[in-house]
Write an enzyme that holds these catalytic residues in place. Structure first.
Site, PDB file in Angstrom:
ATOM      1  N   LYS A   1     -71.119 -59.122 -36.121  1.00  0.00           N
ATOM      2  CA  LYS A   1     -70.830 -60.232 -36.907  1.00  0.00           C
ATOM      3  C   LYS A   1     -70.446 -61.393 -36.363  1.00  0.00           C
ATOM      4  O   LYS A   1     -69.732 -61.665 -35.481  1.00  0.00           O
ATOM      5  CB  LYS A   1     -69.625 -59.820 -38.008  1.00  0.00           C
ATOM      6  CG  LYS A   1     -69.291 -60.793 -38.966  1.00  0.00           C
ATOM      7  CD  LYS A   1     -67.866 -60.509 -39.612  1.00  0.00           C
ATOM      8  CE  LYS A   1     -66.671 -60.651 -38.670  1.00  0.00           C
ATOM      9  NZ  LYS A   1     -66.553 -62.293 -38.117  1.00  0.00           N
TER      10      LYS A   1
ATOM     11  N   ASP B   1     -62.304 -57.931 -42.559  1.00  0.00           N
ATOM     12  CA  ASP B   1     -63.955 -58.215 -42.154  1.00  0.00           C
ATOM     13  C   ASP B   1     -64.604 -56.784 -42.451  1.00  0.00           C
ATOM     14  O   ASP B   1     -65.802 -56.919 -42.446  1.00  0.00           O
ATOM     15  CB  ASP B   1     -64.082 -58.499 -40.773  1.00  0.00           C
ATOM     16  CG  ASP B   1     -63.610 -60.041 -40.273  1.00  0.00           C
ATOM     17  OD1 ASP B   1     -63.453 -60.789 -41.381  1.00  0.00           O
ATOM     18  OD2 ASP B   1     -63.710 -60.340 -39.216  1.00  0.00           O
TER      19      ASP B   1
END
Length: 291
Positions: free
Chosen positions: A11, A139
């Site tokens: 990410k 996240d």
């Protein structure tokens, strides 16, 4: 039943604006455009074995104790919410650097939830899957469906997929783990305090590469300056990227130490990666696309 497999992509925070620190829970309020890389860990699930996890790969050691891994935490969280959930034994091939600002552990956990959801016929937006993701880490929800999108708050507000053009890029990690807590401490916001700065640029759905880079240019990562005080080598990595031909934009991802650069095309990114690998053999360097 045969093994199930999925990728757990890195990410990358193309932007990361810190709006302030919330008075209620003390969490930092963020606004971030997140994209995902071709670089990834790999996770498999054996549905015919009891719940467990083994880890191999070049960064397996720094990933820490197996029993503390987010994959198991996510699986146990989902099992607590879904009676008679079918589970199994996971094997993680760890390739992404650890404590690196690219959500490797969170993406691994999200991949585990995707595999369990598939095995049990659950949609990714099933309330139990979403709840397990949120409880596992801030996240993890954005990593459940790894496509470019806006993330707000402390990670709980996830926007729709934006369908942005793939961006040729190079990721660098200079081999220094940077835990998140010291970076936020260096930012120095008190509970209830805001952080001044220009608002986040609007990111329209379906932007092409040129328009997207233009939109990203005035944005920033508000954790970059405090991260430099924790790990000054981040500045060296950014400078090395900016010196490469075809570099359009270089910035840190998350709380570091991984940095990225966007390039004019794939060939420029590949040339830059080859140059940087030769110059810094101890660094993790990955040419990729962000999308």
């Amino acid at each position: 039943m045969s093994l199930l497999a999925d990728r757990a992509p890195a990410k990358v925070n193309l932007t990361l604006h810190v709006l302030g620190r919330r008075a209620g829970d003390g969490y930092h309020e963020l606004e971030s455009l997140v994209a995902f890389a071709g670089s990834a860990d790999r996770l498999t699930l054996d549905p015919d074995a009891p719940l467990g996890l083994t880890v191999s790969g070049p960064t397996a050691g720094p990933a820490g104790p197996t029993q503390d891994n987010l994959v198991l935490r996510a699986a146990r969280g989902l099992a607590a919410k879904v009676p008679s959930l079918r589970i199994g034994a996971f094997h993680l091939v760890k390739r992404l650097p650890v404590a690196a600002g690219i959500g490797g552990g969170s993406s691994d956990a999200a991949a585990g939830l995707r595999l369990l959801a598939y095995l049990n016929g659950l949609a990714l937006d099933h309330p139990a899957v979403i709840a397990a993701a949120r409880e596992t880490g801030a996240d993890v929800p954005v990593c459940l469906d790894p496509r470019a999108r806006m993330m707000r708050g402390a990670g709980e507000a996830i926007g729709p997929a934006l369908g942005l053009a793939p961006l040729p890029a190079v990721l660098i990690n200079p081999g220094v783990p940077v835990p998140t807590a010291p970076v936020f401490k260096a930012l120095g916001l008190a509970v209830g305090q805001g952080l001044d700065g220009a608002p986040h640029p609007a990111i329209a759905e379906g932007l092409g590469a040129d328009a997207l880079v233009a939109a990203l240019a005035p944005a920033r990562n508000d954790l970059e300056v405090p991260a430099l005080t924790v790990a000054p080598v981040i500045g060296e990595a950014l400078a090395a990227l900016r010196d490469q031909g075809g570099c359009r934009l270089a910035r840190m991802s998350g709380s570091g130490a991984t940095v990225f650069a966007l390039f004019t095309d794939r060939r420029a990114a590949m040339r830059a990666a080859a140059t940087l690998r030769a110059a810094r053999p101890g660094w993790w360097v990955a040419p990729t696309f962000l999308r």
